[in-house]
Design a protein around this motif. Structure first.
Motif, PDB file in Angstrom:
ATOM      1  N   MET A   1       0.761  -1.257   0.011  1.00 11.09           N
ATOM      2  CA  MET A   1      -0.106  -0.209   0.243  1.00 11.09           C
ATOM      3  C   MET A   1       0.764   1.288  -0.102  1.00 11.09           C
ATOM      4  O   MET A   1       0.694   2.156  -0.573  1.00 11.09           O
ATOM      5  N   GLU A   2       1.947   1.303   0.721  1.00 11.20           N
ATOM      6  CA  GLU A   2       2.859   2.288   0.690  1.00 11.20           C
ATOM      7  C   GLU A   2       3.430   2.480  -0.658  1.00 11.20           C
ATOM      8  O   GLU A   2       3.510   3.870  -0.920  1.00 11.20           O
ATOM      9  N   ASN A   3       3.639   1.628  -1.228  1.00  7.51           N
ATOM     10  CA  ASN A   3       4.532   1.664  -2.601  1.00  7.51           C
ATOM     11  C   ASN A   3       3.550   2.499  -3.673  1.00  7.51           C
ATOM     12  O   ASN A   3       3.764   3.338  -4.353  1.00  7.51           O
ATOM     13  N   GLN A   4       1.922   2.198  -3.230  1.00  3.24           N
ATOM     14  CA  GLN A   4       1.102   2.851  -4.586  1.00  3.24           C
ATOM     15  C   GLN A   4       1.174   4.367  -4.124  1.00  3.24           C
ATOM     16  O   GLN A   4       0.701   5.301  -5.011  1.00  3.24           O
ATOM     17  N   ASN A   5       1.326   4.795  -2.788  1.00  2.00           N
ATOM     18  CA  ASN A   5       1.104   6.086  -2.495  1.00  2.00           C
ATOM     19  C   ASN A   5       2.213   7.013  -2.641  1.00  2.00           C
ATOM     20  O   ASN A   5       2.474   8.098  -2.603  1.00  2.00           O
ATOM     21  N   LEU A   6       3.264   6.323  -2.946  1.00  2.00           N
ATOM     22  CA  LEU A   6       4.600   7.121  -3.178  1.00  2.00           C
ATOM     23  C   LEU A   6       4.335   7.701  -4.664  1.00  2.00           C
ATOM     24  O   LEU A   6       3.649   7.246  -5.340  1.00  2.00           O
ATOM     25  N   ASN A   7       4.887   8.875  -4.705  1.00  2.00           N
ATOM     26  CA  ASN A   7       4.876   9.683  -6.015  1.00  2.00           C
ATOM     27  C   ASN A   7       6.308  10.022  -6.426  1.00  2.00           C
ATOM     28  O   ASN A   7       7.358   9.740  -5.783  1.00  2.00           O
ATOM     29  N   LEU A   8       6.171  10.434  -7.581  1.00  2.00           N
ATOM     30  CA  LEU A   8       7.514  10.887  -8.149  1.00  2.00           C
ATOM     31  C   LEU A   8       8.341  11.958  -7.077  1.00  2.00           C
ATOM     32  O   LEU A   8       9.621  11.795  -7.346  1.00  2.00           O
ATOM     33  N   LEU A   9       7.835  12.672  -6.542  1.00  3.41           N
ATOM     34  CA  LEU A   9       8.698  13.669  -5.682  1.00  3.41           C
ATOM     35  C   LEU A   9       9.473  12.774  -4.525  1.00  3.41           C
ATOM     36  O   LEU A   9      10.455  13.005  -4.329  1.00  3.41           O
ATOM     37  N   ASP A  10       8.711  11.720  -3.963  1.00  2.00           N
ATOM     38  CA  ASP A  10       9.307  11.036  -3.147  1.00  2.00           C
ATOM     39  C   ASP A  10      10.491  10.209  -3.827  1.00  2.00           C
ATOM     40  O   ASP A  10      11.499   9.877  -3.208  1.00  2.00           O
ATOM     41  N   ARG A  11      10.116   9.749  -4.975  1.00  2.00           N
ATOM     42  CA  ARG A  11      11.226   9.107  -5.671  1.00  2.00           C
ATOM     43  C   ARG A  11      12.519  10.114  -5.873  1.00  2.00           C
ATOM     44  O   ARG A  11      13.893   9.555  -5.863  1.00  2.00           O
ATOM     45  N   ALA A  12      12.184  11.119  -6.214  1.00  2.00           N
ATOM     46  CA  ALA A  12      13.200  12.041  -6.525  1.00  2.00           C
ATOM     47  C   ALA A  12      14.250  12.500  -5.386  1.00  2.00           C
ATOM     48  O   ALA A  12      15.382  12.565  -5.471  1.00  2.00           O
ATOM     49  N   LEU A  13      13.423  12.345  -4.214  1.00  2.00           N
ATOM     50  CA  LEU A  13      14.141  12.738  -2.820  1.00  2.00           C
ATOM     51  C   LEU A  13      14.980  11.351  -2.323  1.00  2.00           C
ATOM     52  O   LEU A  13      15.562  11.658  -1.395  1.00  2.00           O
ATOM     53  N   GLY A  14      14.635  10.390  -3.096  1.00  2.00           N
ATOM     54  CA  GLY A  14      15.240   9.131  -2.493  1.00  2.00           C
ATOM     55  C   GLY A  14      14.451   8.459  -1.382  1.00  2.00           C
ATOM     56  O   GLY A  14      14.981   7.654  -0.571  1.00  2.00           O
ATOM     57  N   LEU A  15      13.252   9.024  -1.229  1.00  2.00           N
ATOM     58  CA  LEU A  15      12.553   8.495  -0.129  1.00  2.00           C
ATOM     59  C   LEU A  15      11.696   7.103  -0.438  1.00  2.00           C
ATOM     60  O   LEU A  15      10.753   6.556   0.275  1.00  2.00           O
ATOM     61  N   ASP A  16      11.890   6.525  -1.523  1.00  2.00           N
ATOM     62  CA  ASP A  16      11.205   5.206  -2.049  1.00  2.00           C
ATOM     63  C   ASP A  16      11.804   4.032  -1.718  1.00  2.00           C
ATOM     64  O   ASP A  16      11.499   3.032  -1.641  1.00  2.00           O
ATOM     65  N   GLY A  17      13.229   4.369  -0.906  1.00  2.00           N
ATOM     66  CA  GLY A  17      13.767   3.087  -0.267  1.00  2.00           C
ATOM     67  C   GLY A  17      13.371   2.702   1.110  1.00  2.00           C
ATOM     68  O   GLY A  17      12.239   3.194   1.402  1.00  2.00           O
ATOM     69  N   PRO A  18      14.000   1.731   1.848  1.00  2.00           N
ATOM     70  CA  PRO A  18      13.677   1.708   3.119  1.00  2.00           C
ATOM     71  C   PRO A  18      13.631   2.644   3.914  1.00  2.00           C
ATOM     72  O   PRO A  18      14.443   3.653   3.802  1.00  2.00           O
ATOM     73  N   SER A  19      13.009   2.848   4.953  1.00  2.00           N
ATOM     74  CA  SER A  19      12.854   4.185   5.743  1.00  2.00           C
ATOM     75  C   SER A  19      13.971   4.288   6.659  1.00  2.00           C
ATOM     76  O   SER A  19      14.353   5.185   7.290  1.00  2.00           O
TER      77      SER A  19
END
Lengths: 296, 449
Positions: A1-19
């Motif tokens: 569920m978390e992965n679906q809510n990530l958006n491109l901004l999070d990915r650009a900031l590097g927040l898509d990896g483990p917390s």
């Protein structure tokens, strides 16, 4: 569920990896905006990500612009309850709306207020329990009002920021600040913003579209990630450029405001527009209202 | 009788044409009987469309008859619209999100209406501006108006704002750099008389002919149902102000109107104290709204004031004022001439505003503009909406247009209209682009849209 809510901004900031470890720890983030496009939504998004249940971050929020109720309402719509986080000591709010450094003599007093603020922050960090001390995020909203509070003494503001920057290396905390770049664009030598841009590891700029107003795009966001060669081994700069739109999404009869990126220069893909689900009804909001049923 | 029915589960819009033989009341009874059969549907609605010229009954008596018939057949769910409107207002399905944003909040204080995100609005005094801003000025916000040195249009906005507050009985604090701020109160406009309202509406009624409301979505939200009772109600949310008629004296001698002159004081400390004491009386106590207050500060950085060259002093004052007003039930309107401040100071002021407006003058007899815009002769100035207050939300408000023309209808009433392009001369052949938008056209000349 978390992965679906990530958006491109999070990915650009590097927040898509483990917390953990928190990807922004030890880094300085500068958010720049202007009168036409406000960049505070990035701040809210970062608050939400920091306070996610999987991470153990503590946020020290130094607010000069808005009171607690404003952020509380916004974050509630994003799915994060600031009141409980404040009670759990994960969200510490410093209300600096009425801070005014006494200007009896320009020399010491203006500095005095900011020095006290810094000491307060330091004391708060040191007062945290050991395990939480490693994951502190300091957020300042916003720097131009810190200047006003210091009666124009930008040197004192710079000193204050340098001290906070020192905290990032000492305690591994991250520093996230918001400033308005159009204030400084007409100055001959805007020391403050230049130094902040130099210190920042991640620079996020919110600007209006060069073509003017649009109904479905609120502005464009540029994320410059100055990759450091430590830790995850990232090196080299990465620039991401998005168009963004803030809208209201109905999610199981709860209001969720999320950011959706229309176009990423990296991926060359458009997010699909959402269909309107008539069953849940509609109400007349000024923003574009779409309903979208998410899973989970 | 022609009847077009769409038996949709949700709503039943029925439109009836009117054959000339049947009397009106019989039509109403027939339609009511038809709707009674569809009573199972949750929201039955009907639109009755009549050519007003033919209708010999006065609208008031007709609506009375309608209401008696409706109340006899239905309970509660039907909504009575004015006959001349000729539209089917569909009541949205009751879900947990439906909010009743009625124009007059009946249970609360007059002049204050609830808005989304827990904000409350007060009217700006100009109905068009309220509509543009999505309800009015939110309580707790700071409104800034950037003046134009060439024309005093900001005074129009300020006058309407102050009059609206006085008409609703809201306390007012007015600060101005003039020698006699109290004298300004004599120039405030008075609400337009009711007689004028009725004649205006009657005129527009007769212009509309038969309207078949099968495209009812077009009319939704545009016209509020005009209940007759509201015409007599003095406590409208937003009054129409007659700029030629001065406000009656009893409005500003009755309640507290505080006038402060800022010309003579050395710095802004005195004004700050006045504002602090004023706002302390209007502290917000978790939802309940005793009375909303209004603060109007005119030309804060006017050159005749001593503090006008103390940039940081003024910024500090605005910051503390903003901090105080956020926790109180008041609205602050500050006007200032941006040409007197440095560029970066101007930007700082603009960032501090929650709602940012600017007025611009229109040169008389400008042939270029007359060619470009329709209705140029009636225009007094231009109003630009730069920023709309977004309290408690991060979603910005995107307006369809940000530049509006300020017009004086009959030289009395202030209206704001979207800019429309004049019809393009056929011989010229070139197209000017979209109408009413603010993206610059190459022929805009010196004016910045």
């Amino acid at each position: 569920m978390e992965n679906q809510n990530l958006n491109l901004l999070d990915r650009a900031l590097g927040l898509d990896g483990p917390s953990e470890p928190w990807p922004l720890s030890g880094r300085v983030v500068l958010i720049e905006d202007c009168v036409e496009t406000s960049g505070s939504f990035v701040l809210h998004q970062l608050v939400k990500r920091s306070l996610s249940p999987t991470s153990s971050n503590v946020i020290i929020f130094v607010a000069f612009a808005n009171p607690f109720s404003h952020y509380d309402r916004i974050l509630r719509k994003l799915g994060c309850n600031l009141v409980t986080q404040r009670d759990n000591k994960r969200f510490i709010f410093f209300d600096m709306l009425m801070l005014r450094c006494p200007d009896v003599d320009e020399g010491k007093s203006s500095e005095g207020g900011l020095v006290l603020l810094y000491e307060k922050i330091l004391k708060t960090i040191c007062g945290l329990p050991g395990d939480k001390k490693d994951y502190v995020t300091i957020m300042i909203d916003d720097i131009s009002l810190v200047e006003v509070a210091a009666n124009g003494g930008s040197d004192y503001v710079l000193d204050f920021l340098h001290y906070c920057h020192a905290l990032t290396s000492e305690f591994d905390c991250s520093l996230i600040t918001l400033n308005h770049e159009d204030i400084y664009s007409s100055m001959e030598r805007p020391t403050l913003i230049l130094q902040m841009e130099y210190l920042a590891d991640i620079l996020i700029k919110a600007e209006p579209l060069s073509t003017g107003l649009a109904t479905d795009v609120h502005g464009q966001l540029t994320v410059l990630n100055k990759g450091t060669s430590h830790r995850l081994g990232r090196s080299g700069n990465k620039i991401h450029n998005f168009h963004y739109k803030l809208y209201v999404v109905l999610w199981r009869k709860k209001l969720v405001i999320s950011i959706d990126k229309g176009y990423s220069s990296e991926k060359r893909s458009f997010r699909r527009t959402y269909h309107v689900n008539g069953r849940l009804g509609f109400w007349n909001l000024n923003t574009l209202c779409v309903t979208h049923l998410l899973n989970g | 009788m022609k009847a077009a029915q769409t038996p949709h589960k949700k709503e039943v819009p029925c439109v009836f044409g009117r054959p000339p033989q049947l009397p009106i009341t019989k039509i109403i009874r027939l339609s009511a009987a038809l709707l009674a059969r569809h009573r199972r549907c949750s929201t039955p609605t009907a639109a009755l469309s009549l050519p007003p010229r033919v209708c010999s009954l006065r609208p008031e008596s007709l609506s009375c008859r309608l209401s008696t018939i409706y109340s006899w057949h239905f309970t509660g769910k039907t909504k009575l619209c004015s006959v001349d409107a000729a539209m089917a207002t569909t009541k949205p399905r009751l879900s947990s999100f439906s909010r009743n944003l009625s124009a007059v909040s009946s249970s609360q204080t007059p002049g204050v209406k609830c808005g989304p995100n827990g904000t409350m609005f007060v009217s700006s005094g100009i109905a068009d501006l309220d509509k543009i801003l999505g309800g009015g000025f939110p309580l707790g916000s700071l409104v800034m108006v950037m003046e134009d040195a060439e024309a005093p249009h900001h005074m129009l906005l300020l006058r309407n704002f102050m009059s609206q507050g006085l008409v609703h009985g809201q306390p007012l604090l007015y600060a101005s750099p003039s020698k006699d701020p109290r004298g300004f109160l004599g120039t405030l406009p008075s609400p337009a008389s009711l007689k004028h309202d009725k004649s205006r509406d009657r005129e527009s009624e007769q212009e509309k002919g038969l309207r078949i409301a099968w495209q009812y979505k077009k009319y939704m939200g545009e016209n509020q149902p005009n209940f007759d009772s509201h015409r007599d109600n003095k406590q409208d949310y937003c009054n129409e102000f007659d700029l030629r008629k001065p406000l009656e004296r009893h409005y500003f001698t009755r309640q507290r109107v505080n006038c402060v002159g800022i010309q003579d004081s050395k710095n802004l400390a005195a004004l700050q104290e006045h504002c602090a004491s004023f706002l302390a009386q209007h502290q917000r106590n978790d939802g309940s709204c005793a009375l909303a207050g209004r603060i109007a500060i005119q030309s804060l950085c006017a050159p005749q004031c001593e503090h006008s060259n103390m940039d940081w002093e003024m910024l500090s004052f605005i910051k503390s004022l903003k901090g105080m007003v956020r926790s109180s039930n008041a609205v602050v309107v500050i006007t200032f001439p941006p040409s007197l401040l440095s560029l970066s100071s101007t930007k700082r002021w603009q960032h501090m505003a929650d709602t940012l407006l600017s007025v611009a003058a229109i040169p008389d007899e400008d042939k270029e503009l007359a060619k470009l815009l329709s209705g140029y002769q009636d225009m007094v100035g231009l109003l630009n909406v730069h920023k709309v207050a977004r309290l408690n939300t991060q979603v910005p408000l995107i307006l369809e247009a940000t530049t509006f023309s300020i017009k004086l209808q009959k030289r009395r009433f202030l209206v704001l209209e979207c800019l429309n392009q004049a019809p393009v001369d056929g011989s010229s052949g070139s197209s000017y682009g979209t109408s009413g938008s603010c993206s610059g056209s190459s022929k805009a000349g010196t004016l910045d849209f």
